[in-house]
Design a protein around this motif. Sequence first.
Motif, PDB file in Angstrom:
ATOM      1  N   UNK A 183      -7.036   2.629   6.044  1.00 25.08           N
ATOM      2  CA  UNK A 183      -8.310   3.048   5.456  1.00 25.08           C
ATOM      3  C   UNK A 183      -8.276   2.920   3.935  1.00 25.08           C
ATOM      4  N   UNK A 184      -9.458   2.656   3.377  1.00 25.09           N
ATOM      5  CA  UNK A 184      -9.568   2.588   1.928  1.00 25.09           C
ATOM      6  C   UNK A 184      -9.620   3.996   1.343  1.00 25.09           C
ATOM      7  N   UNK A 243       0.821  -1.208   0.000  1.00 23.19           N
ATOM      8  CA  UNK A 243       0.000   0.000   0.000  1.00 23.19           C
ATOM      9  C   UNK A 243       0.860   1.266   0.000  1.00 23.19           C
ATOM     10  N   UNK A 244       0.352   2.302  -0.644  1.00 23.53           N
ATOM     11  CA  UNK A 244       1.000   3.602  -0.518  1.00 23.53           C
ATOM     12  C   UNK A 244       0.730   4.151   0.881  1.00 23.53           C
ATOM     13  N   UNK A 245       1.614   5.010   1.334  1.00 27.09           N
ATOM     14  CA  UNK A 245       1.442   5.662   2.631  1.00 27.09           C
ATOM     15  C   UNK A 245       1.094   7.139   2.412  1.00 27.09           C
ATOM     16  N   UNK A 246       0.097   7.608   3.139  1.00 24.99           N
ATOM     17  CA  UNK A 246      -0.309   9.009   3.055  1.00 24.99           C
ATOM     18  C   UNK A 246      -1.326   9.308   1.972  1.00 24.99           C
ATOM     19  N   UNK A 247      -1.747   8.318   1.218  1.00 24.09           N
ATOM     20  CA  UNK A 247      -2.593   8.558   0.055  1.00 24.09           C
ATOM     21  C   UNK A 247      -3.997   9.046   0.436  1.00 24.09           C
ATOM     22  N   UNK A 248      -4.489   8.650   1.600  1.00 29.47           N
ATOM     23  CA  UNK A 248      -5.822   9.118   2.006  1.00 29.47           C
ATOM     24  C   UNK A 248      -5.810  10.573   2.454  1.00 29.47           C
ATOM     25  N   UNK A 249      -4.633  11.152   2.646  1.00 34.95           N
ATOM     26  CA  UNK A 249      -4.539  12.574   2.991  1.00 34.95           C
ATOM     27  C   UNK A 249      -4.487  13.468   1.753  1.00 34.95           C
ATOM     28  N   UNK A 250      -4.301  12.880   0.581  1.00 31.39           N
ATOM     29  CA  UNK A 250      -4.197  13.668  -0.650  1.00 31.39           C
ATOM     30  C   UNK A 250      -5.559  14.259  -1.004  1.00 31.39           C
ATOM     31  N   UNK A 251      -5.550  15.485  -1.516  1.00 28.44           N
ATOM     32  CA  UNK A 251      -6.774  16.148  -1.951  1.00 28.44           C
ATOM     33  C   UNK A 251      -7.116  15.823  -3.397  1.00 28.44           C
TER      34      UNK A 251
END
Length: 371
Positions: A273-274, A87-95
């Motif tokens: 999280x997805x 999984x990528x890290x931090x991707x759910x924080x991207x806008x």
Amino acid sequence: MKKALAMLLVGVLSLSMLTACGKKETTPELSQPVEETSVSEAEPEVQEPAVPEGMARSYLTGEWIDETIAAQRPFAVMLGNTKIATPQYGITDADIIYEAAVEGQETRLMAIFQDYANLEKVMSIRSCRHYYVHWALEFDAIYAHYGQAKYAVDLLNEDYVDNLSGLDGGVEKVMYHRDSNRKAPHNAYTDGEGIVAGIAYKGYRTQHEADYTGHYQFVEDDNTPLYLDNGQAAAVVEPGYLVNKPWFVYDSTTGLYKRFQNGEAQTDGNNGKQVEVKNIIIQICGWNRMSSEDEYLNMETMAGGSGYYVTNGAAVPITWKKDSLQSPTRYYDESGSEIRLNQGKTWVCVTEDTYADKIAFYASEEEYANR
């Protein structure tokens, strides 16, 4: 006696005439037509949206955020998207997330963050392809990458491109790290502290210019989301990529699209999280190979074309154009008006025109499963 009576009658008549005269004076005043005042015919007063104190609209999502954060330039970073890089890290924080094919038809991602100073971990950071720089410039973003294809070197050296390369020894020292749990080149990462340090090391401008107007147009009413009533049902969306074969599933309870690829949910290594987004833009793009000697691709980012806008379970056809290298790509509906996005996160799928026939929309998960 008669004389007295006559005088009395004259007095009564005089009094009656005075009384009548009094009524004549006041009657017009009492009968003024009330409806002719301008109260009922006045134009309704336009109420401007209330601006919460200390807040401003995000240029990336259209949502209210801290005004200081809204005024700063965003941070864009290249992320690997092969199986070994997930999984990528931090991707759910991207806008905003851009996805496009690279050599071998694998896709690579570019994540754009408005608020980056406190990011926990962003991984895996990969090398640049020149067309991603074109898209980063549209948002006035500071662009991070670990290395680059040879076709991107000249562009990255332009004064108007503020890039943070892991091959720059000074930037690498203050910004980038390696995760020992993964093999190189899939283990390069940074965090909020490193991003701030890298920007400071290079001395890049951190704030938008005073005349900056943003990229997307958003629905402004927080309580009235946009529904594409004349659109095609899109409970499940396939953007048409060949290798990772991603799809999005609409969750009507949240109003968001959940992201899947490689047969499973796409998640964030930081929190499990997805990935979920409010908007999907499918931008169909012409392409070619940079050279017959290698597999590097060129996306025709300024040629214009067609595509789809997807939100709230429906999709509509759009067209797009981009006037210059640093100007935003603009998206238009069938009437020729620039589209408005719902407030929230956006995933931009840049699909090669060769594979546009693989783009698909399904009215339900059952229909998708039985395709």
